[in-house]
Design a protein around this motif. Structure first.
Motif, PDB file in Angstrom:
ATOM      1  N   LYS A 155      14.780   9.202  -2.204  1.00 12.79           N
ATOM      2  CA  LYS A 155      14.649   8.189  -1.157  1.00 12.79           C
ATOM      3  C   LYS A 155      15.514   8.539   0.049  1.00 12.79           C
ATOM      4  CE  LYS A 155      16.239   3.976  -2.040  1.00 12.79           C
ATOM      5  NZ  LYS A 155      17.349   3.811  -1.076  1.00 12.79           N
ATOM      6  N   PRO A 190      11.170   6.962   1.148  1.00 13.89           N
ATOM      7  CA  PRO A 190      10.740   6.124   0.033  1.00 13.89           C
ATOM      8  C   PRO A 190       9.365   6.469  -0.537  1.00 13.89           C
ATOM      9  CG  PRO A 190      10.803   4.886   2.093  1.00 13.89           C
ATOM     10  CD  PRO A 190      11.409   6.215   2.379  1.00 13.89           C
ATOM     11  N   SER A 191       8.591   7.265   0.162  1.00 12.69           N
ATOM     12  CA  SER A 191       7.263   7.562  -0.381  1.00 12.69           C
ATOM     13  C   SER A 191       7.264   8.823  -1.249  1.00 12.69           C
ATOM     14  CB  SER A 191       6.252   7.698   0.762  1.00 12.69           C
ATOM     15  OG  SER A 191       6.713   8.604   1.721  1.00 12.69           O
ATOM     16  N   TYR A 192       8.453   9.370  -1.479  1.00 10.06           N
ATOM     17  CA  TYR A 192       8.540  10.608  -2.264  1.00 10.06           C
ATOM     18  C   TYR A 192       9.233  10.401  -3.611  1.00 10.06           C
ATOM     19  CZ  TYR A 192       7.068  13.290   1.821  1.00 10.06           C
ATOM     20  OH  TYR A 192       6.348  13.808   2.863  1.00 10.06           O
TER      21      TYR A 192
END
Lengths: 225, 225
Positions: B179, B184-186
């Motif tokens: 993050k 946050p999308s990983y």
DNA sequence: CGGACCTGTTATAAATTTTTTATAAAAACA
DNA sequence: TGTTTTTATAAAAAATTTATAACAGGTCCG
């Protein structure tokens, strides 16, 4: 040299007192401001040799004060902050901070940094010239020599070199360089920078394809050594 | 240094009493709150140097309290939990807990952890440079040295190292690191992390196959020491 | 006016970094 | 112990970043 004058901008009285004692015992003259507004006014009326600025001020953020100062003030600004965030450091450095300490700090270390910054700052003025390996810069004559032979630089190239020289050893971000040389509306024109760095390298590097002075830090910026 | 102040947030009176006795006999000033709401208010009015937080609170879950605290509070938060649920611990660490203990715990161990956390917090974390054994990081120059010789890091590798350095000694969960560095999308791209930790180890560890700095916490994340 | 020179711009090649994939090694678990 | 899960590592493909050349337009200056 007469007493160097240092301006402390911090809202916390106990920090100001601590710095006052430490700085005066080291032979500096100390000015104090408890707010960003006062600090900017004081600095304008009586430009100090160095500024110590707290990022966490009540009236305006330290970042704003720094920005305002940097429109006309060229001497070292040391940032104090409670945080140890890389982001914050980069941001402050991007906007012209010279050095950075996080609270709590050891006064001894602060003094060492101040000495180093003031020394560096007074160097170019007494000789008005500096050497970086085989590169020699004369600030008054606006002259650059590589291996004792004169190098002809255009205005932009010279500005760029000076900016690098003033920040020897540190990484300068693309944004910072662009803002300093081209102005704040050129932040995204990274390509300009590449072109001019290329030209500068051709003139001052022994082997432009294998630069020893202007080092690229991929994804970040350039470093002058 | 004056007495460090510690806030205990726990609904069980006997645990609070136990901690009060143990902490005060170790020279700390103790604040107490019996509910999450009170704890947050107390912390806001009088920021302590460290917080001990029970996850099983009656009014709001400890997770919520932690989240709320972390919007502005940067100092260590030690989590207490009756359960030994890996999931719960990871969740808390993901949201910024510094360390954790499961009840029943040995007061001696808690004291040792507190000492270590407070010591680290008051260290000359000058922000400008730090040393971790043979690794030296200069934040201003954005320079890393291993045994006094410069190490070249890519942007991501450097960010990762900084994140580790900022959280020396703590376990950082995969999610947390992903993050912070990738966004946050990983959160599920744990493999990225493995690759980059591997690269970083190759550059900063004496023996990458037997790392001394970046320690693997299997199933949880990594710890930098 | 013409030429030298500089800046800004574009195109493209080269280099570096990140992401993805594959597989081996190690650790956890039952 | 054997099985499953997790981690490490190498190597590739993809994406991004950087370097360099070339050129147009503007300016300065004789």
């Amino acid at each position: 040299m007469s007493k160097a004058e240092i301006l402390v901008i911090d809202d916390e009285a106990h920090i100001r007192k601590l710095l006052e004692i430490a700085l005066e015992s080291n032979g500096y003259k100390v000015w104090q401001a408890a707010s960003g507004r006062d600090g900017v006014i004081l600095a304008a009326n009586h430009p100090p040799d160095l500024v110590i600025l707290d990022l966490g001020l009540p009236d305006k953020s330290g970042h704003e004060v720094l920005k305002e100062l940097r429109t006309w003030y060229a001497k070292p600004v040391i940032i104090l902050s409670v945080q140890n965030l890389e982001e914050d450091i980069i941001n402050a450095l991007d906007h012209g901070a010279t050095d950075y300490l996080t609270k709590p700090f050891r006064p001894g270390e602060l003094m060492a940094r101040i000495r180093s910054l003031l020394r560096r700052d007074s160097e170019p003025s007494n000789g008005a010239q500096r050497k970086f390996g085989n590169i020699h810069i004369d600030f008054i004559a606006r002259l650059v020599k590589k291996n004792d032979e004169q190098v002809k630089l255009t205005s932009t190239e010279y500005q760029l070199l000076i900016l690098f020289a003033k920040n020897e050893g540190n990484v300068l971000t693309h944004h910072y360089i662009l803002k300093e040389i081209w102005g704040p509306s050129y932040l995204e024109e990274t390509q300009y920078l590449r072109v001019f760095v290329g030209q500068l390298r051709k003139k001052i590097e022994e082997d432009p394809h294998n630069p020893q002075h202007i080092i690229t830090e991929s994804g970040v910026g350039y470093r002058f050594v």
